[in-house]
Design an enzyme around this catalytic site. Structure first.
Site, PDB file in Angstrom:
ATOM      1  N   SER A 154       0.817  -1.208   0.000  1.00 28.34           N
ATOM      2  CA  SER A 154       0.000   0.000   0.000  1.00 28.34           C
ATOM      3  C   SER A 154       0.851   1.259   0.000  1.00 28.34           C
ATOM      4  O   SER A 154       1.605   1.490  -0.919  1.00 28.34           O
ATOM      5  CB  SER A 154      -0.968  -0.032   1.181  1.00 28.34           C
ATOM      6  OG  SER A 154      -1.971  -0.979   0.947  1.00 28.34           O
ATOM      7  N   LYS A 207     -23.621  16.491   7.207  1.00 28.35           N
ATOM      8  CA  LYS A 207     -22.613  16.962   8.151  1.00 28.35           C
ATOM      9  C   LYS A 207     -22.141  15.871   9.087  1.00 28.35           C
ATOM     10  O   LYS A 207     -20.967  15.811   9.446  1.00 28.35           O
ATOM     11  CB  LYS A 207     -23.178  18.146   8.959  1.00 28.35           C
ATOM     12  CG  LYS A 207     -22.181  18.767   9.931  1.00 28.35           C
ATOM     13  CD  LYS A 207     -20.973  19.326   9.197  1.00 28.35           C
ATOM     14  CE  LYS A 207     -20.001  19.974  10.170  1.00 28.35           C
ATOM     15  NZ  LYS A 207     -18.782  20.454   9.487  1.00 28.35           N
TER      16      LYS A 207
END
Length: 350
Positions: A154, A207
């Site tokens: 990764s 949100k």
């Protein structure tokens, strides 16, 4: 009963740590000696001897940069170890960026070897290190070679793609080209079942997406997927540019899996298989026309303070069979903060 055992484990754990720290502090004071001057070389030697005896519990309070100062032209071997994050026990973003910058400005430096043992880490940090290494190459025209140790996955492999040549140990695991972008848990039904109510006052319907008391909507899932896909596209582009593969070829390989060294070589993710000595010989032959340079090791060690000493002792205690049996799981979870799997992740919420 469980609570009682947990409290008992915590008390025993605390007593063991206090005794360990007391022992270390006593040896440290004894090693310095009474009436010793800070300008005297002897107390320093005694302190080093004490440090060796105490192992990982007591360490010198000093900035770790390189093993020795080069006498002339040299190659810097930078250790990239552990989770790639802003500030960890074995990896520190500020340290590595400053190290690369210093090497770039040092005319005696002739190149960099990256020695990578990492499961990956933060998207931001991996990309920042990659860009710093690419700037080093652009400004100096000096080579970067990479050696993959046990695991180069990764974010670790992302950084490796800045190099001109990649070699892996025959038992290395390489790749894991992909991105993790948030893991969400919805316990709203469980809360409702047990009569637990939670209300967050907010403006904007997205949100608080990912809150445990609200299901993730389809729109929110698409928002997060778009962020993840953008990080993935960046990763694919880096691999494509670094390894001379088309984006289509990279995408075919980039399903998140890890590859053995042999598989990596067949798929052109690395250039060869061998030892660190083989990599040094290859760099000497390919980049320097057999000219020999001294190799200086650079590695980061977290500076010690009382908190770090305590946590280090606690981690060692928790890993012992005695500590493992006594410590409450909550304490173990607090001590261990690591990625168990190859992961290149976008950390949005911490």
């Amino acid at each position: 009963m469980k609570l009682k055992n947990a409290n008992k484990g915590t008390v025993i754990f605390t007593i063991v740590i206090i005794l360990t720290l007391a022992s270390g502090t006593f040896s440290l004071v004894k090693g310095r000696g009474a009436g010793s001057s800070s300008n005297d070389a002897k107390p320093k030697a005694e302190f080093k001897a004490t440090e060796k005896k105490q192992g990982s519990f007591i360490k010198a309070l000093e900035k770790n940069t390189r093993t020795k100062s080069p006498k002339g032209s040299y190659i810097a071997r930078i250790e990239i170890t552990g989770t790639i994050t802003d500030a960890g026990d074995t990896y520190n973003q500020k340290w590595i960026l400053e190290t690369i910058k210093e090497l770039k400005e040092d005319k005696n430096n002739k190149g960099i070897i990256l020695s990578i043992l990492s499961p990956g880490g933060g998207l931001y940090e991996a990309d920042e290190t990659y860009l710093s290494l690419m700037d080093y190459k652009k400004c100096t025209s000096r080579p970067i070679y990479t050696y993959c140790k046990n695991l180069c996955a990764s974010g670790g492999y992302y950084i490796a793609c800045s190099s001109d040549y990649i070699m892996a140990n025959r038992n290395s695991l390489v790749g894991s080209i992909g991105v993790i972008c948030g893991q969400f848990v919805d316990i709203s039904e469980l809360m409702e079942k047990h009569g637990i109510k939670m209300k967050t006052i907010h403006s904007g319907r997205n949100k608080i997406m990912g809150a445990v008391n609200e299901p993730l909507t389809k729109e929110q899932e698409m928002i997060m997927q778009s962020i993840c896909d953008e990080g993935y596209d960046s990763f694919v582009e880096v691999v494509s540019n670094g390894r001379g593969l088309t984006k289509e070829q990279v995408v075919e390989l980039a399903d998140g899996r890890i590859y053995t060294a042999k598989q990596s070589m067949e798929n052109r993710l690395i250039d060869s298989i061998g030892s660190m000595e083989d990599l040094e010989d290859a760099m000497k032959r390919k980049a320097f026309d057999f000219e020999d340079y001294e190799v200086i090791d650079y590695s980061y060690t977290k500076p010690e303070n009382l908190y770090n000493i305590f946590m280090g002792a606690a981690k060692q205690f928790s890993r012992s069979s005695f500590g493992n049996a006594l410590l409450p799981k909550a304490v173990e979870d607090r001590l261990e903060n690591r990625i168990e799997f190859p992961a290149y992740y976008c950390d949005l919420f911490n």
